[in-house]
Design a protein around this motif. Structure first.
Motif, short mmCIF file in Angstrom:
data_model
loop_
_atom_site.label_atom_id
_atom_site.label_comp_id
_atom_site.label_asym_id
_atom_site.label_seq_id
_atom_site.Cartn_x
_atom_site.Cartn_y
_atom_site.Cartn_z
N UNK A 32 -7.61 30.33 -15.47
CA UNK A 32 -7.92 30.42 -16.78
C UNK A 32 -8.02 28.98 -17.44
N UNK A 33 -7.80 27.98 -16.58
CA UNK A 33 -7.83 26.66 -16.97
C UNK A 33 -9.12 25.98 -16.61
N UNK A 45 -7.99 9.84 -15.71
CA UNK A 45 -7.58 10.54 -16.65
C UNK A 45 -8.11 11.82 -16.59
N UNK A 46 -7.06 12.94 -16.61
CA UNK A 46 -7.72 14.45 -16.28
C UNK A 46 -7.15 15.23 -17.66
N UNK A 47 -7.91 15.63 -18.31
CA UNK A 47 -7.54 16.71 -19.30
C UNK A 47 -7.72 18.17 -19.07
N UNK A 52 -2.24 27.38 -17.75
CA UNK A 52 -1.74 27.07 -16.39
C UNK A 52 -0.74 28.34 -15.79
N UNK A 53 -1.42 28.82 -14.98
CA UNK A 53 -0.45 29.74 -14.38
C UNK A 53 -1.13 29.89 -12.72
N UNK A 54 -0.53 31.12 -12.14
CA UNK A 54 -0.88 31.28 -10.98
C UNK A 54 -2.53 31.05 -10.24
N UNK A 55 -3.28 31.40 -11.12
CA UNK A 55 -4.75 31.05 -10.81
C UNK A 55 -4.90 29.70 -10.81
N UNK A 56 -4.21 28.96 -11.68
CA UNK A 56 -4.54 27.35 -11.72
C UNK A 56 -4.46 26.63 -10.36
N UNK A 81 -3.47 22.56 -23.31
CA UNK A 81 -3.07 23.57 -22.53
C UNK A 81 -2.26 24.88 -23.54
N UNK A 82 -2.85 25.97 -23.60
CA UNK A 82 -2.02 27.03 -24.43
C UNK A 82 -1.03 27.59 -23.93
N UNK A 83 -1.19 27.76 -22.61
CA UNK A 83 -0.04 28.66 -22.16
C UNK A 83 0.35 27.87 -20.31
N UNK A 84 1.60 27.89 -20.15
CA UNK A 84 1.95 27.14 -18.94
C UNK A 84 3.31 28.02 -18.36
N UNK A 85 3.22 28.62 -17.31
CA UNK A 85 4.42 29.07 -16.83
C UNK A 85 4.95 28.32 -15.59
N UNK A 86 5.86 28.83 -14.62
CA UNK A 86 6.42 28.18 -13.58
C UNK A 86 5.25 27.87 -12.67
#
Length: 152
Positions: A32-33, A45-47, A52-56, A81-86
């Motif tokens: 989803x990223x 540079x990387x935007x 950012x989750x398992x699919x990333x 980035x609106x969401x980031x998990x472990x």
């Protein structure tokens, strides 16, 4: 609201080991990223945007190519980035390990609240700080507009 369920293989079976022919990426949920990459002198540079989750993990080849195209490393701009998990943090840490193995660095130049909170809770913010500078804070730190390359 119920959590989405992803159909995934749990592995080759009880007691069996993964082999090179097992397609681990087939077990990953969709990514989803999104990312944009731009050379910036001796760095890249990387935007990143989205979640950012398992699919990333699917972004790792692109991130590693961005790293390989630089002389000294990658600057990450994570304020979109609106969401980031472990699992998302794991992608960033894996990129960092790959960079260090090649004598390069990965720095977080800007981070939104989702990434900033996770970096703080896990004590990993300093791992992505620019050498000789204080880590970028999502609030009260260096403004994202001041650090983002103009044409990214």
């Amino acid at each position: 609201m119920p959590e989405p369920a992803y159909a995934a293989r749990s592995g080759p079976g009880r007691g069996a080991a993964w082999t090179a022919s097992d397609d681990v990426s087939a077990a990953l949920p969709p990514c989803t990223a999104g990312l944009q990459v731009r050379p910036d002198g001796d760095r890249t540079a990387v935007m990143l945007s989205g979640g950012l989750d398992l699919g990333s993990r699917r972004l790792l080849p692109d991130l590693q190519r961005a790293l390989a195209s630089s002389t000294s490393g990658v600057d990450l701009f994570l304020d979109a980035v609106a969401f980031c998990d472990c699992a998302g943090l794991g992608v960033l840490l894996e990129l960092r390990a790959h960079a260090l193995a090649g004598g390069r660095t990965v720095t977080v130049r800007s981070a939104g609240s989702a990434v900033g909170r996770l970096l703080d809770l896990t004590g990993t913010r300093d791992l992505f700080a620019e050498a000789g500078h204080a880590p970028v804070r999502p609030e009260g730190g260096v403004p994202a507009a001041a650090t983002r390359p103009a044409a990214l």
